[in-house]
Design an enzyme around this catalytic site. Structure first.
Site, PDB file in Angstrom:
ATOM      1  N   TYR A 269       0.809  -1.219   0.000  1.00  0.00           N
ATOM      2  CA  TYR A 269       0.000   0.000   0.000  1.00  0.00           C
ATOM      3  C   TYR A 269       0.847   1.277   0.000  1.00  0.00           C
ATOM      4  O   TYR A 269       0.403   2.324  -0.427  1.00  0.00           O
ATOM      5  CB  TYR A 269      -0.860   0.057   1.265  1.00  0.00           C
ATOM      6  CG  TYR A 269      -1.878  -1.027   1.429  1.00  0.00           C
ATOM      7  CD1 TYR A 269      -2.897  -1.203   0.512  1.00  0.00           C
ATOM      8  CD2 TYR A 269      -1.842  -1.869   2.540  1.00  0.00           C
ATOM      9  CE1 TYR A 269      -3.857  -2.190   0.695  1.00  0.00           C
ATOM     10  CE2 TYR A 269      -2.795  -2.850   2.733  1.00  0.00           C
ATOM     11  CZ  TYR A 269      -3.800  -3.009   1.810  1.00  0.00           C
ATOM     12  OH  TYR A 269      -4.748  -3.978   1.997  1.00  0.00           O
TER      13      TYR A 269
ATOM     14  N   THR B 270      -2.854  -6.453  -6.690  1.00  0.00           N
ATOM     15  CA  THR B 270      -2.720  -5.384  -5.709  1.00  0.00           C
ATOM     16  C   THR B 270      -3.078  -5.899  -4.314  1.00  0.00           C
ATOM     17  O   THR B 270      -3.778  -6.903  -4.159  1.00  0.00           O
ATOM     18  CB  THR B 270      -3.638  -4.198  -6.008  1.00  0.00           C
ATOM     19  OG1 THR B 270      -4.999  -4.549  -5.683  1.00  0.00           O
ATOM     20  CG2 THR B 270      -3.545  -3.768  -7.462  1.00  0.00           C
ATOM     21  N   ASP B 271      -2.618  -5.199  -3.305  1.00  0.00           N
ATOM     22  CA  ASP B 271      -3.078  -5.480  -1.950  1.00  0.00           C
ATOM     23  C   ASP B 271      -4.562  -5.115  -1.865  1.00  0.00           C
ATOM     24  O   ASP B 271      -5.115  -4.449  -2.741  1.00  0.00           O
ATOM     25  CB  ASP B 271      -2.239  -4.715  -0.931  1.00  0.00           C
ATOM     26  CG  ASP B 271      -2.091  -5.473   0.372  1.00  0.00           C
ATOM     27  OD1 ASP B 271      -3.013  -6.236   0.729  1.00  0.00           O
ATOM     28  OD2 ASP B 271      -1.067  -5.303   1.056  1.00  0.00           O
ATOM     29  N   TRP B 272      -5.183  -5.511  -0.777  1.00  0.00           N
ATOM     30  CA  TRP B 272      -6.647  -5.490  -0.696  1.00  0.00           C
ATOM     31  C   TRP B 272      -7.197  -4.077  -0.449  1.00  0.00           C
ATOM     32  O   TRP B 272      -6.700  -3.333   0.399  1.00  0.00           O
ATOM     33  CB  TRP B 272      -7.083  -6.414   0.427  1.00  0.00           C
ATOM     34  CG  TRP B 272      -7.373  -7.834   0.026  1.00  0.00           C
ATOM     35  CD1 TRP B 272      -8.423  -8.581   0.473  1.00  0.00           C
ATOM     36  CD2 TRP B 272      -6.649  -8.704  -0.856  1.00  0.00           C
ATOM     37  NE1 TRP B 272      -8.385  -9.846  -0.094  1.00  0.00           N
ATOM     38  CE2 TRP B 272      -7.320  -9.943  -0.914  1.00  0.00           C
ATOM     39  CE3 TRP B 272      -5.505  -8.532  -1.642  1.00  0.00           C
ATOM     40  CZ2 TRP B 272      -6.880 -11.014  -1.688  1.00  0.00           C
ATOM     41  CZ3 TRP B 272      -5.054  -9.593  -2.425  1.00  0.00           C
ATOM     42  CH2 TRP B 272      -5.742 -10.809  -2.436  1.00  0.00           C
TER      43      TRP B 272
END
Length: 581
Positions: free
Chosen positions: A264, A300-302
């Site tokens: 992030y 991608t991260d969440w």
């Protein structure tokens, strides 16, 4: 039979045939890696109150066309296998029958954080990654990852949302327990073994795909705050060691890791654009793909696109540096940066509109869908690996030999910082705190008061600051020093009776006073009471070495540079410290 359904045809041909048959909406569904929960009896969730998940399972699979999910929560092995088969049947009944790819955060240790890791539950219990790093044995890490692979395969998990190979260079950062510590060379050695244990020499039907995270290294967080939250979004490199944090990722790519997750964080003060790594073209396309040659899936991260509710509380999208953009503009920027898939999101209609409006070419969507479909074919999900056997799952998960390997690793990982009277002999009168008295009774006579004991055994956890919202409370952040009242209570016990202290190091605790007064001091990274007692009484040999240094004070932590490993002045115990007993 269509060509894509024929297992005798080459994977590339099957991918192109399936891609040619997909509508734009079906392609868009592949670009989302969302979350599911299951009912405890192994049935899919068909009702939701929205507090954790917005959509039911049929809405996601049949309605939105998603086929990639990570499972939240802990359940029985047989029930997980039954549930997996039920959602595969649901997917098989859709127009093209594209199988589900099921993923999970780590499930083989002691941390229970719905945003990062689950405790072992039915699976074999091992120390956290920090504990594997403390042992420093690549062969053990390979055996661990191979065990994870076997247990995951039995219930249907085909993607591991790990290993996590950030360097633990900021002592306050909450995610350190999932790393291999502060040393880049050791992390590189261990991630090679980990990827090979999960995937084998090449990805195939018996593999679990490794989604390595968090590129390009999430350790250097400003003030140690975590970028799940807006006050932790900045990542800084005052020591100039940005390249150093890439070393483990180079090793992971060389080992053939299938997937990569950018973090992030928003880099500040570098020549990279000051936007979160999931939106950062210079980092994903420029560095990861063009320079380092990574050809796999980038997820991608969440939660980068949409604000979302977690535990009934709203959290803003982790769109750091692009907060001003619309959801569609964020998605377009991430695709332009080189991302293939959006973690924790379920809005394929946004992708459809981007293509229909001309903002994103359909050929760009095809490039990512091609990668995603290829992996499903290679993993055998269209063929022999679509379903699992619940009986085999019940026999495999937590199997006796797997459990024994994990228990032995717990003992090996324990780190003796000061040894004093260790190992203990005989059956002394014992006072215990945070240790199961029933377990301790096999080693000594348990007494109720410290004054009646010959020795005490005390287990502690690394301190952290309580945070106000429910989700952030799982991310242990802030001061590493014991609060005055707790420290006074501990020191009072240490003065009353010779005390063996074991501190669980999920982060580097500040404990000079405890180190100075304990009869002996140990560190664990996830170990049962029996594992600790076996080491204390000489029935097992501890081999652990500190995977990061233990600072002398919070002032030293605050003065250190977050991108530089082991950078505090005059640590109580240096990196690599550990005694033999």
């Amino acid at each position: 039979m269509h060509p894509y359904q024929d297992p005798t045809r080459p994977v590339a041909e099957r991918v192109e045939d399936l891609l040619s048959r997909m509508t734009l909406e079906e392609k868009a569904g592949q670009l989302f890696h969302s979350m599911l929960m299951m009912n405890p009896d192994g049935t899919p969730v068909t009702e939701t109150d929205g507090s954790m998940l917005e959509f039911t399972t049929p809405e996601l699979i049949e309605g939105l066309g998603l086929t990639h999910f990570n499972l939240l929560g802990s359940y029985g092995a047989r029930e997980m296998a039954q549930w997996h088969n039920a959602i595969q049947e649901m997917a098989a009944a859709t127009r093209l029958g594209i199988p589900v790819s099921l993923s999970t955060d780590p499930r083989h240790a002691f941390t229970d954080n719905i945003g990062a890791s689950f405790n072992s539950g039915a699976f074999s219990a091992w120390p956290e990654a920090l504990g594997l790093a403390a042992i420093r044995d690549p062969e053990l890490v390979f055996r661990f990852a191979d065990t994870v692979r076997r247990e995951y395969l039995s219930v249907g998990f085909r993607t591991a949302l790990h290993p996590q190979i950030d360097l633990a260079t900021e002592p306050r950062w909450s995610r350190q327990s999932g790393t291999f510590g502060s040393d880049a060379a050791l992390t590189g050695e261990l991630v090679r073994a980990y990827v090979l244990g999960l995937q084998g020499e090449e990805l195939g039907p018996d593999s679990v795909a490794a989604m390595v995270k968090h590129f390009p290294g999430g350790g250097p967080q400003k003030d140690g705050e975590d970028p799940h939250f807006p006050h932790g979004k900045e990542q800084i490199y005052p020591g100039g060691l940005r390249e150093h944090h890439l070393e483990p990722f180079k090793a992971a790519i060389a080992a053939g890791c299938s997937q990569m997750m950018p973090y992030y964080g928003q880099p500040v003060g570098t020549d990279w654009e000051e936007v979160g790594f999931g939106f950062n073209r210079g980092v994903i396309q420029g560095l990861l793909r063009d320079e380092l040659g990574f050809t796999g899936i980038v997820c991608t991260d969440w939660g980068l696109l949409n604000d979302g509710e977690i535990f009934g509380e709203m959290h803003e999208a982790r769109a750091w540096g692009v907060e001003h953009l619309s959801v569609a503009e964020r998605a377009a920027k991430a695709l332009d940066a080189g991302a293939d898939q959006f973690g924790g999101e379920e809005c394929p209609e946004v992708i459809v509109e981007l293509v229909r409006s001309g903002r994103v070419a359909e050929s760009r969507i095809d490039a990512s869908v091609r990668r995603l479909l290829r992996e499903k074919f290679v993993l055998g999900l269209f063929d022999e690996r679509r379903y699992v056997d619940p009986d085999e799952a019940a026999e495999t998960v937590g199997r006796a030999d797997f459990t024994a390997l994990g228990a032995a690793a717990q003992r090996r990982s324990l780190t003796v910082l000061t040894d004093g009277p260790l190992p203990l002999k005989g059956k002394p009168r014992l006072y215990v705190e945070n240790v199961d008295p029933a377990a301790a009774a096999a080693y000594g006579e348990i007494v109720a008061e410290p004054a009646d004991a010959e020795l005490a055994i005390l287990r502690l956890r690394t301190p952290f600051e309580e945070r106000p919202n429910k989700f952030e409370s799982f991310f242990h952040s802030g001061s590493l020093a014991f609060p005055d009242a707790e420290l006074a209570r501990v020191l009072d016990l240490l003065r009353t009776v010779p005390t063996i202290v074991c501190v669980n190091l999920e982060r580097p605790a500040v404990l000079p006073e405890i180190a100075g007064h304990a009869a002996a001091l140990l560190a664990d990274y996830g170990a049962s009471d029996e594992a600790l007692l076996d080491v204390v009484f000489g029935r097992a040999k501890p081999e652990g070495r500190l995977p990061f240094e233990l600072p002398r004070s919070m002032a030293a932590v605050e003065a250190s540079r977050p991108d530089v490993p082991n950078d505090t002045v005059d640590p109580v115990f240096p990196y690599g410290h550990g005694l033999e007993i």
